[in-house]
Design an enzyme around this catalytic site. Structure first.
Site, PDB file in Angstrom:
ATOM      1  N   HIS A 105     -21.090   1.320 -15.462  1.00 44.09           N
ATOM      2  CA  HIS A 105     -20.554   1.658 -15.008  1.00 44.09           C
ATOM      3  C   HIS A 105     -19.679   2.798 -15.421  1.00 44.09           C
ATOM      4  CE1 HIS A 105     -20.623  -1.091 -11.102  1.00 44.09           C
ATOM      5  NE2 HIS A 105     -21.579  -1.581 -12.185  1.00 44.09           N
TER       6      HIS A 105
ATOM      7  N   GLY B 122       1.002   1.712  -7.547  1.00 44.52           N
ATOM      8  CA  GLY B 122      -0.112   2.405  -9.086  1.00 44.52           C
ATOM      9  C   GLY B 122       0.110   3.825  -9.749  1.00 44.52           C
TER      10      GLY B 122
ATOM     11  N   ARG C 212     -25.378  -9.131 -13.471  1.00 44.79           N
ATOM     12  CA  ARG C 212     -26.384 -10.576 -13.884  1.00 44.79           C
ATOM     13  C   ARG C 212     -27.767 -10.249 -14.372  1.00 44.79           C
ATOM     14  NH1 ARG C 212     -22.400 -14.433 -13.566  1.00 44.79           N
ATOM     15  NH2 ARG C 212     -20.959 -14.387 -11.960  1.00 44.79           N
TER      16      ARG C 212
ATOM     17  N   GLU D 192     -18.565   5.184 -13.220  1.00 47.04           N
ATOM     18  CA  GLU D 192     -16.856   5.734 -12.730  1.00 47.04           C
ATOM     19  C   GLU D 192     -16.132   5.456 -13.609  1.00 47.04           C
ATOM     20  OE1 GLU D 192     -18.870   3.892 -11.966  1.00 47.04           O
ATOM     21  OE2 GLU D 192     -18.276   1.949 -11.313  1.00 47.04           O
TER      22      GLU D 192
ATOM     23  N   CYS E 292     -25.770   0.987 -11.203  1.00 51.20           N
ATOM     24  CA  CYS E 292     -26.276  -0.614 -11.406  1.00 51.20           C
ATOM     25  C   CYS E 292     -27.063  -1.358 -10.036  1.00 51.20           C
ATOM     26  CB  CYS E 292     -24.575  -1.197 -11.465  1.00 51.20           C
ATOM     27  SG  CYS E 292     -24.020  -2.882 -11.865  1.00 51.20           S
TER      28      CYS E 292
ATOM     29  N   SER F 280       1.014  -1.346   0.439  1.00 53.72           N
ATOM     30  CA  SER F 280       0.378  -0.230  -0.299  1.00 53.72           C
ATOM     31  C   SER F 280       0.753   1.292  -0.066  1.00 53.72           C
ATOM     32  CB  SER F 280      -1.086   0.720   1.267  1.00 53.72           C
ATOM     33  OG  SER F 280      -1.737  -1.073   1.329  1.00 53.72           O
TER      34      SER F 280
END
Ligand code: GLN
Length: 535
Positions: free
Chosen positions: A507, A18, A462, A509, A381, A14
Site C-alpha cells: 500500500h 483529525g 492474506r 498510499e 493490493c 465529521s
C-alpha cells in the site's frame, strides 16, 4: 517538560478534528517544536482493522503493522511525528489490558472500576508519549462530547492537568456554527451547549476552533467568548476550505492559533517557518494541466474508504502542477456497462485494495480495458491481484484463473493464500501487516520511480501471487519486478509492452505526503499526463 494539547469535538461528528489536530501539529513543528500525535477512539473494537470501510472509512496501516484510524493518515501527511501502535488507543485496547492485569492479580484485591482503573490506564497510554525530547503531545479524542462511550476518556483528560500541572495542558474544542439560510444568521447556541457539556465534565476549553460555512463576524465570536468563558482571541474561526484540505493550516495560522498556543503553554516564542507550504498552496491554486484518473472500487460512495489513495493522487498532481480529477467508479457498474462510456475518456486507471468477491469481475474487466488500450494502470493490493488474474485469463488463456479468495476450487489459482495464513482463524490483526523490504529489478518502471534498489512498504493482505505461475507469466510479458529479499514473494508486477502498467501487493498510499509525492503515484500521474497530452 512535555506540554499536552487535547482536541475534543462537539455539536456534530465529521467536523474535521483529525485535520485540525494535524494542522495544529504542523504549525507547532514549523515553530521548531518536536511533536507527537495520537488518537483516542472510544469504540470497543480493539482496532479498526475488523471494521467495514462503510462504517469507518479506510484502515490506515503503520510501519509496525498496526491497523489504525484514518486520522493517523492526516498526522503522517502533515507532521513528522513518528507513529506506532501507541498512537491509537481504543476502549477495546484499554479494557483488554485492564482485564489482563486483573487476571494477573495486579490490582491486589481491589474492586476494579472505571474510575480510577480504566481512567488510569487511559492516562498512562496518553502520558507514554511524553519524553525528554518531545515538546508537545497532541491528543485527539474521537467522537463528540456527550457520547456515553467517550466519558471515561473525557474524565481521564480532565485529570491530566492535576498530574502534570495545569500550565502544561491546553484544551482545544472544535465546534460548528451553522448558518441558517431562512434566518440569514449564524447560530452560536449549539456551540454554547457543547461547551456547557464539556464544563459539566470539568473541562474548560482554552481555545475554541469554530467551523463555519461562511464568516460568522466579530459579534458572534464575542458572544461565543462571553457565553463559553474563553478569551475573545481564543475563538478561532475555521471557514470551510473548498479548494484543498492543505489550506487548513494556513487558515489557522492566519487566525494566529499557533501564537496563542505558544503563549498559553509558555513555550519559547520561535518563528513560524511555513514558506514551502505557502508555495504548495500557490501551486494548488494555479495548476498548469489537468488529468482524469478513474478509481474503480467497491466502496466508492463512501468518501473516506480510499482516503489515502485520493490524497496520494492529489499529491502526485502537485508534483506535476496538475489538477487530478478523480472519477470514482463502482466496480459492479463495469460488469454491466459499456466500458467505453465509463473509461473511454480517462487518462489513467487505478484499482485499489479490497476484500471479497463483489465487484471483482468488474475490476478485472476494467484492468483488461486499460491494458489493451495502453491506458496507464496502477494496481494496489487487490488491484495487483486483479491484474494477475486478468493477464492469466486473457493472455495465458487460463479462462478460469482466479484467486482462491473468490473461487476456492479454481483450476488455476494464480493468487493463493500465503503459507503463513493457512492456519490462522482469528480475523483481527492477523494479516501480513506492516513494513516489509522489497528488492527491485533493474530497468523496471518501479526501479526507475524509486531510484533505489531496496525499498520498504506497508502491507495488509492474506493472499499472494502464486509462484507456480511465475515462469509462464514472464514468458508472456508480465514481469515480477519487485520481490521479497529471498525472492519468494512477488510484491510488484509490470507489463512490459505497455506505457505504464505497474501493480503492487503493498500500500504505497500510506507513504505519500503533499510536499513529497510517493514515487509510484508521481510516475503514474506523469504517465497519465503524457497520455493526456498525446491526445
Ligand atoms: N483481499 C486481498 C488479500 O487479502 C487483498 C487485500 C487488500 O487489497 N488489502 O490478499
Amino acid at each position: 517538560m512535555t506540554k499536552h494539547i487535547f482536541v475534543t469535538g462537539g455539536v456534530v461528528s465529521s467536523l474535521g478534528k483529525g485535520l485540525t489536530s494535524a494542522s495544529v501539529g504542523l504549525l507547532q513543528e514549523r515553530r521548531g517544536f518536536s511533536v507527537r500525535m495520537q488518537k483516542l477512539d472510544p469504540y470497543i473494537n480493539v482496532d479498526p482493522g475488523t471494521m467495514s470501510p462503510y462504517q469507518h472509512g479506510e484502515v490506515y496501516v503503520l510501519d509496525d503493522g498496526s491497523e489504525t484510524d484514518l486520522d493517523l493518515g492526516h498526522y503522517e501527511r502533515f507532521t513528522k511525528s513518528p507513529l506506532s501502535r501507541k498512537s491509537n488507543t481504543t476502549t477495546g485496547r484499554i479494557y483488554s489490558s485492564v482485564i489482563e492485569k486483573e487476571r494477573k492479580g495486579e490490582y491486589l484485591g481491589a474492586t476494579v472500576q472505571v474510575v480510577p482503573h480504566v481512567t488510569n490506564e487511559i492516562k498512562a497510554s496518553i502520558l507514554k508519549l511524553a519524553a525528554d525530547d518531545v515538546d508537545v503531545v497532541i491528543t485527539e479524542l474521537g467522537g463528540t462530547v456527550g457520547d456515553i462511550e467517550g466519558l471515561p476518556f473525557m474524565e481521564a483528560i480532565r485529570q491530566i492537568p492535576l498530574d502534570v500541572g495545569k500550565e502544561n495542558c491546553l484544551f482545544i474544542h472544535l465546534t460548528l456554527v451553522p448558518y441558517l439560510k431562512a434566518a440569514r444568521e449564524a447560530k452560536t447556541k449549539p456551540t454554547q451547549h457543547s461547551v456547557g457539556q464539556l464544563r459539566q465534565i470539568g473541562i474548560q476549553p482554552d481555545i475554541l476552533v469554530v467551523r463555519t460555512e461562511r464568516a460568522m463576524g466579530r459579534e458572534n465570536a464575542e458572544k461565543i467568548a462571553l457565553f463559553c468563558n474563553v478569551e475573545k482571541e481564543a475563538v478561532i474561526e475555521e471557514i470551510d476550505k473548498t479548494l484543498s484540505i492543505y489550506e487548513v493550516p494556513l487558515g489557522l495560522a492566519e487566525n494566529k492559533i499557533d501564537e496563542l498556543i505558544i503563549k498559553k503553554l509558555g513555550l519559547p516564542r520561535t518563528e513560524l517557518k511555513i514558506d514551502d507550504w505557502k508555495d504548495l498552496m500557490h501551486r494548488i491554486r494555479n495548476p498548469q494541466h489537468e488529468v482524469t484518473i478513474a478509481v474503480v472500487g467497491k466502496y466508492i460512495e463512501h468518501r473516506d474508504a480510499y482516503k489515502s489513495i485520493y490524497e496520494s493522487l492529489t499529491h502526485a498532481g502537485f508534483a506535476h502542477s496538475t489538477r487530478v480529477l478523480i472519477k470514482r467508479i463502482e466496480a459492479e457498474e463495469c460488469e454491466a456497462e459499456d466500458l467505453d462510456q465509463l473509461l473511454g475518456n480517462v487518462d489513467g486507471l487505478l484499482v485499489p485494495g479490497g476484500f471479497g468477491y463483489r465487484g471483482i469481475e468488474g475490476k478485472i474487466k476494467a484492468v483488461q480495458y486499460a491494458r489493451e488500450r495502453g491506458i496507464p494502470y496502477f494496481g494496489i493490493c487487490l488491484g495487483m491481484q486483479c491484474a494477475v488474474i486478468e493477464y492469466a485469463r486473457n493472455v495465458l488463456g487460463l479462462k478460469e484463473a482466479n484467486s482462491t479468495e473468490f473461487a476456492v476450487d479454481t483450476p488455476d489459482p494464480v493468487i493463493c493464500l500465503l503459507e503463513e495464513q493457512k492456519t490462522i482463524t482469528d480475523k483481527g490483526g492477523t494479516m501480513r501487516l506492516g513494513a516489509q523490504p522489497c528488492i527491485l529489478q533493474e530497468e523496471s518502471k518501479s526501479r526507475q520511480a524509486y531510484g533505489e534498489q531496496e525499498i520498504s512498504e506497508r502491507h495488509r493482505h492474506r493472499f499472494e501471487f502464486n509462484p507456480a505461475y511465475k515462469e509462464r507469466l514472464i514468458e508472456s510479458g508480465m514481469h515480477p519486478t519487485g520481490t521479497s529479499p529471498n525472492g519468494n514473494l512477488v510484491e510488484i508486477v509490470e507489463v512490459a509492452d505497455h506505457p505504464w502498467f505497474v501493480a503492487v501487493q503493498y500500500h504505497p498510499e500510506f507513504k505519500s505526503n503533499p510536499l513529497d509525492s510517493h514515487p509510484l503515484f508521481r510516475d503514474f500521474v506523469g504517465a497519465a499526463l503524457k497520455k493526456h497530452q498525446g491526445k
